[in-house]
Design a protein around this motif. Structure first.
Motif, PDB file in Angstrom:
ATOM      1  N   ARG A 104       0.827  -1.216   0.000  1.00 18.43           N
ATOM      2  CA  ARG A 104       0.000   0.000   0.000  1.00 18.43           C
ATOM      3  C   ARG A 104       0.860   1.265   0.000  1.00 18.43           C
ATOM      4  O   ARG A 104       0.512   2.248  -0.650  1.00 18.43           O
ATOM      5  N   ASP A 105       1.972   1.249   0.706  1.00 23.17           N
ATOM      6  CA  ASP A 105       2.827   2.444   0.784  1.00 23.17           C
ATOM      7  C   ASP A 105       3.406   2.793  -0.583  1.00 23.17           C
ATOM      8  O   ASP A 105       3.422   3.955  -0.986  1.00 23.17           O
ATOM      9  N   LEU A 106       3.897   1.789  -1.288  1.00 21.59           N
ATOM     10  CA  LEU A 106       4.442   2.026  -2.622  1.00 21.59           C
ATOM     11  C   LEU A 106       3.334   2.503  -3.562  1.00 21.59           C
ATOM     12  O   LEU A 106       3.538   3.425  -4.357  1.00 21.59           O
ATOM     13  N   ALA A 107       2.155   1.890  -3.461  1.00 22.23           N
ATOM     14  CA  ALA A 107       1.034   2.292  -4.310  1.00 22.23           C
ATOM     15  C   ALA A 107       0.672   3.749  -4.076  1.00 22.23           C
ATOM     16  O   ALA A 107       0.425   4.509  -5.021  1.00 22.23           O
ATOM     17  N   ALA A 108       0.652   4.163  -2.816  1.00 19.27           N
ATOM     18  CA  ALA A 108       0.323   5.557  -2.489  1.00 19.27           C
ATOM     19  C   ALA A 108       1.387   6.502  -3.040  1.00 19.27           C
ATOM     20  O   ALA A 108       1.069   7.569  -3.579  1.00 19.27           O
ATOM     21  N   GLU A 109       2.639   6.105  -2.929  1.00 17.18           N
ATOM     22  CA  GLU A 109       3.734   6.934  -3.448  1.00 17.18           C
ATOM     23  C   GLU A 109       3.585   7.128  -4.958  1.00 17.18           C
ATOM     24  O   GLU A 109       3.708   8.246  -5.480  1.00 17.18           O
ATOM     25  N   CYS A 110       3.288   6.041  -5.676  1.00 17.32           N
ATOM     26  CA  CYS A 110       3.118   6.113  -7.130  1.00 17.32           C
ATOM     27  C   CYS A 110       1.914   6.973  -7.494  1.00 17.32           C
ATOM     28  O   CYS A 110       1.980   7.794  -8.414  1.00 17.32           O
ATOM     29  N   TYR A 111       0.805   6.794  -6.775  1.00 22.36           N
ATOM     30  CA  TYR A 111      -0.417   7.553  -7.075  1.00 22.36           C
ATOM     31  C   TYR A 111      -0.181   9.055  -6.929  1.00 22.36           C
ATOM     32  O   TYR A 111      -0.563   9.843  -7.817  1.00 22.36           O
ATOM     33  N   TYR A 112       0.435   9.474  -5.842  1.00 25.03           N
ATOM     34  CA  TYR A 112       0.607  10.906  -5.611  1.00 25.03           C
ATOM     35  C   TYR A 112       1.566  11.535  -6.628  1.00 25.03           C
ATOM     36  O   TYR A 112       1.379  12.686  -7.046  1.00 25.03           O
ATOM     37  N   LEU A 113       2.560  10.781  -7.054  1.00 20.74           N
ATOM     38  CA  LEU A 113       3.458  11.288  -8.090  1.00 20.74           C
ATOM     39  C   LEU A 113       2.723  11.436  -9.416  1.00 20.74           C
ATOM     40  O   LEU A 113       2.870  12.425 -10.131  1.00 20.74           O
ATOM     41  N   TRP A 114       1.907  10.437  -9.771  1.00 16.43           N
ATOM     42  CA  TRP A 114       1.106  10.508 -10.997  1.00 16.43           C
ATOM     43  C   TRP A 114       0.114  11.672 -10.938  1.00 16.43           C
ATOM     44  O   TRP A 114      -0.017  12.438 -11.890  1.00 16.43           O
ATOM     45  N   LYS A 115      -0.572  11.803  -9.816  1.00 19.56           N
ATOM     46  CA  LYS A 115      -1.578  12.851  -9.660  1.00 19.56           C
ATOM     47  C   LYS A 115      -0.953  14.244  -9.804  1.00 19.56           C
ATOM     48  O   LYS A 115      -1.483  15.108 -10.513  1.00 19.56           O
ATOM     49  N   THR A 116       0.177  14.455  -9.158  1.00 19.17           N
ATOM     50  CA  THR A 116       0.855  15.752  -9.228  1.00 19.17           C
ATOM     51  C   THR A 116       1.258  16.073 -10.657  1.00 19.17           C
ATOM     52  O   THR A 116       1.084  17.203 -11.139  1.00 19.17           O
ATOM     53  N   THR A 117       1.782  15.075 -11.361  1.00 17.53           N
ATOM     54  CA  THR A 117       2.208  15.278 -12.746  1.00 17.53           C
ATOM     55  C   THR A 117       1.017  15.594 -13.648  1.00 17.53           C
ATOM     56  O   THR A 117       1.081  16.465 -14.512  1.00 17.53           O
ATOM     57  N   ARG A 118      -0.084  14.883 -13.453  1.00 20.48           N
ATOM     58  CA  ARG A 118      -1.273  15.127 -14.269  1.00 20.48           C
ATOM     59  C   ARG A 118      -1.790  16.550 -14.078  1.00 20.48           C
ATOM     60  O   ARG A 118      -2.119  17.243 -15.050  1.00 20.48           O
TER      61      ARG A 118
END
Length: 272
Positions: A104-118
């Motif tokens: 879950r921690d890695l998934a959250a890290e990936c999601y927030y990076l994707w969201k910020t970039t979008r």
């Protein structure tokens, strides 16, 4: 000020005023840059390859799976917040690709990076800003978008579109979303206009066009960038455009038709 018979125009946000789909694709591409670009950026690929020792193929497979999940996403805010849902997309994609325990921690890290970039890629184009500025001199403008409250408000802030509208309505903040007539009538009340004085502009036949028809708006304008009409187009929009910049010409056409009808009616009454 104003157009004959049209006092307000409602605009959809995603893939109408801003290209949300393209921003999402670019976010995936940027978090997964080509292998030959040199040092890996500190984005999702860094987390997956460097910190977590995944190969490039696995990292790309994970992002492809997330993109597919986003396209098929069905969000019920009563059951789960949008953040948890999208972290789950990443969590599932990682587990489907790599196997093993959920991370879950890695998934959250990936999601927030994707969201910020979008969000960084969500922009209101300069020519669209100009069109809205000119249009607002003649009619009232309202932004009407479906979706989760937090997600949509973040997009609105990111593309800085607030100054171009007299009001902004987010479906996730209302009892019902498009295509329900209630949200359109709420918009009319906000602007002090009648449904028969309003035009809805959007890219979705199911929500924007059907909703405008359900609410009894004066006209619906379907943004169909591909200009490839399905064999059975249902519902049927009043007008079809390939670019939102074509809207002023449609409104001029509507005004011309109204003026012509008024002239005909006047001549008929004079001859009686």
């Amino acid at each position: 000020m104003g157009l004959h018979g049209v006092k307000a125009v409602f605009f959809d946000l995603d893939n109408t005023l801003v290209d949300t789909a393209a921003a999402g694709r670019r976010a995936i591409e940027e978090v997964l840059p080509p292998a030959d670009v040199g040092p890996v950026p500190l984005q999702v690929i860094s987390a997956l390859q460097s910190k977590h020792h995944y190969g490039e193929g696995d990292a790309r497979a994970i992002c492809d799976k997330v993109q597919a999940k986003l396209l098929k996403e069905c969000h019920d805010p009563a059951k789960m917040c949008i953040t948890d849902l999208r972290i789950s997309h990443w969590e599932e994609a990682i587990q489907e690709t790599i196997g093993g325990e959920a991370n879950r921690d890695l998934a959250a890290e990936c999601y927030y990076l994707w969201k910020t970039t979008r969000l960084q890629h969500l922009t209101l184009a300069e020519d669209t800003r100009g069109m809205l500025t000119e249009l607002r001199k003649r009619v009232r403008l309202l932004l009407l978008t479906n979706g989760d409250r937090q997600t949509q408000r973040e997009k609105i802030e990111a593309c800085a579109c607030q100054p171009y509208f007299d009001a902004i309505v987010v479906g996730g903040e209302q009892k019902e979303e498009k295509p329900a007539p209630s949200i359109f009538h709420y918009c009319c009340d906000l602007l002090g206009v009648q449904p028969a004085e309003c035009v809805m502009v959007g890219d979705s036949l199911d929500t924007d066009i059907q909703g405008g028809l359900n609410a009894g708006l004066k006209a619906t304008v379907w943004l169909n960038k591909a200009m490839t009409t399905p064999v059975d187009t249902s519902p049927v929009p009043h007008y079809i455009i390939s670019s939102v910049l074509d809207l002023p010409a449609v409104l001029q056409k509507m005004e011309h038709n109204i003026n012509a009808k008024l002239g005909t009616d006047h001549m008929a009454s004079s001859n009686e």
